[in-house]
Design a protein around this motif. Structure first.
Motif, mmCIF file in Angstrom:
data_model
loop_
_atom_site.group_PDB
_atom_site.id
_atom_site.type_symbol
_atom_site.label_atom_id
_atom_site.label_comp_id
_atom_site.label_asym_id
_atom_site.label_seq_id
_atom_site.Cartn_x
_atom_site.Cartn_y
_atom_site.Cartn_z
ATOM 1 N N GLU A 75 2.803 -8.611 20.491
ATOM 2 C CA GLU A 75 2.599 -9.282 21.769
ATOM 3 C C GLU A 75 2.870 -10.769 21.589
ATOM 4 O OE1 GLU A 75 1.650 -8.574 25.038
ATOM 5 O OE2 GLU A 75 2.130 -6.520 24.462
ATOM 6 N N ARG A 76 3.887 -11.290 22.254
ATOM 7 C CA ARG A 76 4.204 -12.711 22.113
ATOM 8 C C ARG A 76 3.123 -13.534 22.783
ATOM 9 N NH1 ARG A 76 9.693 -13.996 21.847
ATOM 10 N NH2 ARG A 76 9.206 -13.261 19.801
ATOM 11 N N THR A 77 2.475 -14.392 22.006
ATOM 12 C CA THR A 77 1.449 -15.283 22.519
ATOM 13 C C THR A 77 1.987 -16.699 22.453
ATOM 14 O OG1 THR A 77 -0.279 -13.801 21.742
ATOM 15 C CG2 THR A 77 -0.937 -16.055 22.260
ATOM 16 N N VAL A 78 2.335 -17.249 23.617
ATOM 17 C CA VAL A 78 2.908 -18.586 23.695
ATOM 18 C C VAL A 78 1.784 -19.610 23.651
ATOM 19 C CG1 VAL A 78 4.270 -20.183 25.111
ATOM 20 C CG2 VAL A 78 4.895 -17.756 24.987
ATOM 21 N N VAL A 79 1.928 -20.590 22.761
ATOM 22 C CA VAL A 79 0.948 -21.654 22.610
ATOM 23 C C VAL A 79 1.346 -22.867 23.439
ATOM 24 C CG1 VAL A 79 -0.148 -23.189 20.914
ATOM 25 C CG2 VAL A 79 0.409 -20.835 20.286
ATOM 26 N N TRP A 80 2.644 -23.159 23.477
ATOM 27 C CA TRP A 80 3.166 -24.315 24.214
ATOM 28 C C TRP A 80 4.602 -24.024 24.627
ATOM 29 C CZ3 TRP A 80 7.332 -27.488 22.840
ATOM 30 C CH2 TRP A 80 7.486 -28.651 23.607
ATOM 31 N N MET A 81 4.976 -24.449 25.828
ATOM 32 C CA MET A 81 6.338 -24.244 26.318
ATOM 33 C C MET A 81 6.914 -25.563 26.820
ATOM 34 S SD MET A 81 7.748 -21.541 29.215
ATOM 35 C CE MET A 81 6.122 -20.913 29.398
ATOM 36 N N ALA A 82 8.153 -25.860 26.417
ATOM 37 C CA ALA A 82 8.838 -27.087 26.840
ATOM 38 C C ALA A 82 9.438 -26.900 28.231
ATOM 39 C CB ALA A 82 9.943 -27.439 25.848
ATOM 40 N N SER A 83 9.387 -27.934 29.020
ATOM 41 C CA SER A 83 10.065 -27.977 30.328
ATOM 42 C C SER A 83 9.827 -26.727 31.168
ATOM 43 C CB SER A 83 11.566 -28.199 30.120
ATOM 44 O OG SER A 83 11.794 -29.376 29.411
ATOM 45 N N ARG A 84 8.577 -26.386 31.389
ATOM 46 C CA ARG A 84 8.243 -25.183 32.158
ATOM 47 C C ARG A 84 8.850 -25.177 33.545
ATOM 48 N NH1 ARG A 84 1.874 -24.621 31.341
ATOM 49 N NH2 ARG A 84 1.944 -26.833 31.791
ATOM 50 N N ASN A 85 9.083 -26.352 34.108
ATOM 51 C CA ASN A 85 9.616 -26.424 35.465
ATOM 52 C C ASN A 85 11.128 -26.279 35.519
ATOM 53 O OD1 ASN A 85 7.004 -26.838 36.405
ATOM 54 N ND2 ASN A 85 7.158 -29.049 36.124
ATOM 55 N N ASN A 86 11.785 -26.216 34.378
ATOM 56 C CA ASN A 86 13.246 -26.105 34.339
ATOM 57 C C ASN A 86 13.684 -24.801 33.691
ATOM 58 O OD1 ASN A 86 13.506 -28.668 35.488
ATOM 59 N ND2 ASN A 86 13.385 -29.643 33.495
ATOM 60 N N LEU A 87 13.040 -23.708 34.017
ATOM 61 C CA LEU A 87 13.375 -22.409 33.437
ATOM 62 C C LEU A 87 14.208 -21.613 34.416
ATOM 63 C CD1 LEU A 87 9.983 -21.394 31.832
ATOM 64 C CD2 LEU A 87 12.013 -22.249 30.684
ATOM 65 N N PRO A 88 14.911 -20.623 33.980
ATOM 66 C CA PRO A 88 15.104 -20.241 32.587
ATOM 67 C C PRO A 88 16.337 -20.906 31.986
ATOM 68 C CG PRO A 88 16.022 -18.539 33.989
ATOM 69 C CD PRO A 88 15.458 -19.624 34.904
ATOM 70 N N LEU A 89 16.411 -20.876 30.661
ATOM 71 C CA LEU A 89 17.612 -21.328 29.952
ATOM 72 C C LEU A 89 18.537 -20.135 29.791
ATOM 73 C CD1 LEU A 89 15.842 -23.421 27.175
ATOM 74 C CD2 LEU A 89 17.083 -24.315 29.144
ATOM 75 N N SER A 90 19.831 -20.387 29.703
ATOM 76 C CA SER A 90 20.790 -19.286 29.566
ATOM 77 C C SER A 90 20.922 -18.846 28.107
ATOM 78 C CB SER A 90 22.160 -19.723 30.082
ATOM 79 O OG SER A 90 22.782 -20.585 29.147
ATOM 80 N N LYS A 91 21.615 -17.736 27.904
ATOM 81 C CA LYS A 91 21.849 -17.227 26.543
ATOM 82 C C LYS A 91 22.769 -18.160 25.759
ATOM 83 C CE LYS A 91 25.747 -14.335 27.758
ATOM 84 N NZ LYS A 91 26.312 -13.002 27.744
ATOM 85 N N ASN A 92 23.421 -19.107 26.437
ATOM 86 C CA ASN A 92 24.310 -20.064 25.774
ATOM 87 C C ASN A 92 23.607 -21.361 25.383
ATOM 88 O OD1 ASN A 92 26.571 -18.346 26.148
ATOM 89 N ND2 ASN A 92 26.675 -19.018 28.262
ATOM 90 N N ALA A 93 22.314 -21.451 25.630
ATOM 91 C CA ALA A 93 21.562 -22.665 25.302
ATOM 92 C C ALA A 93 21.575 -22.907 23.795
ATOM 93 C CB ALA A 93 20.132 -22.542 25.804
ATOM 94 N N ASN A 94 21.319 -24.154 23.438
ATOM 95 C CA ASN A 94 21.337 -24.556 22.034
ATOM 96 C C ASN A 94 20.208 -25.556 21.823
ATOM 97 O OD1 ASN A 94 21.965 -25.511 19.487
ATOM 98 N ND2 ASN A 94 24.095 -25.947 19.956
ATOM 99 N N LEU A 95 19.410 -25.343 20.782
ATOM 100 C CA LEU A 95 18.337 -26.265 20.421
ATOM 101 C C LEU A 95 18.728 -26.917 19.104
ATOM 102 C CD1 LEU A 95 15.462 -27.421 20.815
ATOM 103 C CD2 LEU A 95 14.602 -25.391 19.649
ATOM 104 N N ARG A 96 18.859 -28.244 19.117
ATOM 105 C CA ARG A 96 19.296 -28.980 17.925
ATOM 106 C C ARG A 96 18.214 -29.925 17.437
ATOM 107 N NH1 ARG A 96 23.252 -32.633 19.271
ATOM 108 N NH2 ARG A 96 22.727 -32.361 21.444
ATOM 109 N N PHE A 97 18.063 -29.989 16.122
ATOM 110 C CA PHE A 97 17.248 -31.009 15.471
ATOM 111 C C PHE A 97 18.273 -32.016 14.981
ATOM 112 C CE2 PHE A 97 14.207 -32.062 11.796
ATOM 113 C CZ PHE A 97 13.534 -32.983 12.563
#
Length: 120
Positions: A75-97
């Protein structure tokens, strides 16, 4: 005697499996500057050093979200979510450090910075 050897072999196999599992989680605990993940890529999240939490993409409504969740449980338990008001992201999204220490999400060529780390 045969049962004792069988139990010993099972115990050794169990210890080896645990060792491999902890070794794998440990090898992923440091996130390298310049690395990135995708919601449908081979790596969809980065594990915490303890392996208890993950930071990355997870399925949300009709796409994906970025956040922190408890890893390793069904069961996925989310602790914190970024930009909740700008969902959803597409399958082409990219998260970079990024190489300068920022976390940046790019979805359809719109990049937003999540957090910039202070220069040290």
């Amino acid at each position: 005697m045969e049962t004792s050897l069988s139990h010993m072999a099972s115990f050794i196999a169990f210890v080896c499996t645990l060792s491999l599992a902890f070794g794998t989680a440990k090898s992923q605990s440091n996130v390298t500057l310049g690395s990135s993940i995708k919601p449908t890529g081979a790596t969809t999240s980065w594990l915490s050093p303890s392996g208890l939490f993950a930071f990355g993409f997870f399925p949300q409504t009709d796409g994906y979200a970025v956040g922190v969740y408890i890893a390793g449980i069904p069961e996925r338990t989310v602790v914190w979510m970024a930009s909740r008001n700008n969902l959803p992201l597409s399958k082409n999204a990219n998260l970079r450090f990024t190489s300068d220490g920022r976390l940046a999400v790019c979805d359809t060529c719109v990049t937003s910075t999540i957090k910039q780390m202070p220069n040290q």
